[in-house]
Every structure is written in C-alpha cells, then in structure tokens.
Scaffold this motif. Structure first.
Motif, PDB file in Angstrom:
ATOM      1  N   ALA A 196       0.868  -1.273   0.041  1.00  0.00           N
ATOM      2  CA  ALA A 196      -0.044  -0.128   0.001  1.00  0.00           C
ATOM      3  C   ALA A 196       0.921   1.103  -0.075  1.00  0.00           C
ATOM      4  N   ALA A 197       0.411   2.421  -0.575  1.00  0.00           N
ATOM      5  CA  ALA A 197       0.909   3.632  -0.498  1.00  0.00           C
ATOM      6  C   ALA A 197       0.791   4.309   0.885  1.00  0.00           C
ATOM      7  N   CYS A 198       1.824   4.763   1.420  1.00  0.00           N
ATOM      8  CA  CYS A 198       1.922   5.482   2.640  1.00  0.00           C
ATOM      9  C   CYS A 198       2.615   6.934   2.517  1.00  0.00           C
ATOM     10  N   ARG A 199       2.445   7.686   3.699  1.00  0.00           N
ATOM     11  CA  ARG A 199       3.155   8.977   3.911  1.00  0.00           C
ATOM     12  C   ARG A 199       3.768   9.068   5.253  1.00  0.00           C
ATOM     13  N   PRO A 200       4.800   8.721   5.415  1.00  0.00           N
ATOM     14  CA  PRO A 200       5.318   8.654   6.829  1.00  0.00           C
ATOM     15  C   PRO A 200       5.866  10.218   7.092  1.00  0.00           C
ATOM     16  N   GLU A 201       5.760  10.969   6.253  1.00  0.00           N
ATOM     17  CA  GLU A 201       6.167  12.261   6.743  1.00  0.00           C
ATOM     18  C   GLU A 201       4.705  13.129   7.185  1.00  0.00           C
ATOM     19  N   TYR A 202       3.738  12.366   7.355  1.00  0.00           N
ATOM     20  CA  TYR A 202       2.557  13.170   7.980  1.00  0.00           C
ATOM     21  C   TYR A 202       2.375  12.594   9.432  1.00  0.00           C
ATOM     22  N   ALA A 203       1.875  13.529  10.217  1.00  0.00           N
ATOM     23  CA  ALA A 203       1.614  12.993  11.465  1.00  0.00           C
ATOM     24  C   ALA A 203       0.586  11.985  11.885  1.00  0.00           C
ATOM     25  N   GLY A 204      -0.581  11.686  10.691  1.00  0.00           N
ATOM     26  CA  GLY A 204      -1.601  10.727  10.864  1.00  0.00           C
ATOM     27  C   GLY A 204      -0.950   9.577  10.446  1.00  0.00           C
ATOM     28  N   PHE A 205       0.231   9.342  10.273  1.00  0.00           N
ATOM     29  CA  PHE A 205       0.816   7.859   9.779  1.00  0.00           C
ATOM     30  C   PHE A 205       0.369   6.769  10.929  1.00  0.00           C
ATOM     31  N   PRO A 206       0.730   7.103  12.205  1.00  0.00           N
ATOM     32  CA  PRO A 206       0.710   6.111  13.121  1.00  0.00           C
ATOM     33  C   PRO A 206      -0.734   5.389  13.273  1.00  0.00           C
TER      34      PRO A 206
END
Length: 278
Positions: free
Chosen positions: A82-92
C-alpha cells in the motif's frame, strides 16, 4: 512458476492518478483482467499489487479496490503493498488500520518523485521506525544517486525489512555507471534489504535492448545480494514500455538460464513466499 511481486492496476473510473497526465503511453487504464489473461499463460501463479501513487485521498480506497479484485474466482492477487505518507503526523493511525488488515503486506513511498530531503525528516524517520517488529515491508523506489538515502534508512532501521525496487532503477539505455554499481554493492551489505529483479526493460532503449544489454544490471544485482535475497516482479504495465509482460518473462528465463534449478526457484517464487509468509 513465478510469483509476481510488482503488479500495478490502473482504473481511472475508480481512482485518481494525478501523475498519469504526463505519463505518455501509460496514461490509460491497465486493468486486472488484461494482466491476468497473459500472466496465467506465462506461469504466473501469484501476485502482489503495488500501489500506483494514487491521489492521497484514494490511498485506502485503492487497497479496498484491489481487495475486491482478489476475491474474484481464480484471482492471482494475494495481497497489496500500500501507499503511505510517513512524513505525515497521521501515519501512526493509518499504520494501526493497516496492521488490522492482513491483506496489506507492506508499504511503499516513491522517493524519486519527492524532494531528496523528504526521507531525512525527523517525522518521516520516526514513523518508519514504527514498522520494526511488524509483518510489514517497506519498498524503496529510488534513482541511483539516491541509493545513499535508502542506505541511511536501512541503517537507522535494522529491524525493518526493506525491498529495493527495479534493481535500483539503473538507466540501462546509458550503460553501466559507477554511481549505480557502487551503490548496489554497498546497499547489498545491509541484511535487511532484498532487491527486486524488475523494471529494467522500461529503462532500456525500447527499440534496441537485448538480453545481453540487460544482463550486466541483472547479474550485478543478483551477485551483490545473493540468490537468497532476490525476488521477481513484472512491473506491469510499465514493462509494456520495453516490450510487455511476455517479453520480460522470456528475458528473465534467458537471463537465468545458467543458474541452477534451486537458484531459479528462489528468485521466481520461494524468496517472495518466505518474505511475506505465504
């Protein structure tokens, strides 16, 4: 038989793909049924869907769409990266949702389409550490000059399993370059990284590449990582830029003709099945 670790499905009627407008021949639907018809004739028995950099609001919808396809009778799809955005605070919070869904086998964040320093951000690195001890892998998709960025992330996260896509994205049409060969040798020293033998036909000259022009890139990748840390991927439909799925499968068999049956089995399917616990 082949385990395809890198299938892209594009359905513009279901999801948004902002990057497609500038993608030339790839700016079209590339649907599962078209892939499956050819794949089954080639001995592909299993596949993982690889995220296609959909619009951010469609990331989780992409997983749901692929999951629907996996439920069709005789579907080859076994899971999704899946795609992800680890640079975002919503990642966890996103990670927690993914961990509750065994269909998702890993994440990818394409790093060569974002600023080089994105992966150096404190939040990105903090969030990537959250994958340690989980079942999820993380795919690197970087250009040769960015392999050092991937090495840094692998070193910071020794308990995270990484996958280096497309033999490190060499510019095959330009021939071997030191930045790629040395980068591959160096990243292969990290035991938590495996390499995906995929993509190279798309980086070759579409009109003139041959098995022998691909060979230095595939063989250096395999020699660097060893047969226990290589997996195979089609990169469909991107592979159509260099001849198509059947052409890439035939080239794969030609490139590995000198390997033993046990070595070919590791590349073709066994390593992937072990990596994702199938």
């Amino acid at each position: 038989m082949l385990f395809d670790s890198h299938l892209h499905i594009v359905n513009r009627g279901k999801l948004g793909y902002p990057w497609l407008e500038g993608a030339g021949a790839l700016n079209r639907d590339s649907l599962y049924d078209d892939y499956a018809r050819e794949a089954q004739r080639l001995g592909i028995t299993d596949t993982l869907h690889m995220e296609v950099d959909v619009a951010e609001g469609d990331i989780e919808r992409e997983t749901d769409y692929v999951k629907e396809l996996s439920r069709q009778p005789s579907s080859l799809i076994r899971g999704a990266i899946a795609a992800c955005r680890p640079e975002y605070a919503g990642f966890p919070a996103y990670l927690e949702r993914v961990l509750a869904d065994p269909f998702v086998k890993g994440f990818r964040r394409v790093l060569h389409v974002v600023p080089d320093d994105l992966s150096e951000g404190a939040l990105f690195r903090e969030n990537l550490k959250r994958l340690a001890g989980t079942r999820l892998t993380f795919d690197f998709c970087v250009l040769p000059h960015q392999i050092a960025k991937a090495i840094a992330l692998a070193d910071l996260n020794p308990d995270v399993q990484f996958v280096l896509d497309h033999c490190g994205v060499p510019a095959v049409k330009d021939g071997l370059r030191e930045v790629w060969t040395s980068g591959m040798t160096e990243i292969a020293k990290r035991p938590n990284v495996v390499v995906k033998i995929s993509g190279v036909v798309a980086y070759a000259d579409p009109d003139s590449w041959t098995v022998e022009s691909l060979r230095p890139f595939v063989e250096h990748s395999i020699t660097s990582f060893g047969w226990d840390r290589v997996i195979w991927g089609s990169d469909w439909p991107v592979c159509t830029l260099g001849g198509g799925l059947s052409t890439w499968v035939a080239a794969t068999h030609a490139l590995t003709q000198g390997a033993s049956a046990d070595e070919r089995a590791l590349l073709y399917q066994l390593n992937a099945k072990r990596l994702w616990s199938f």
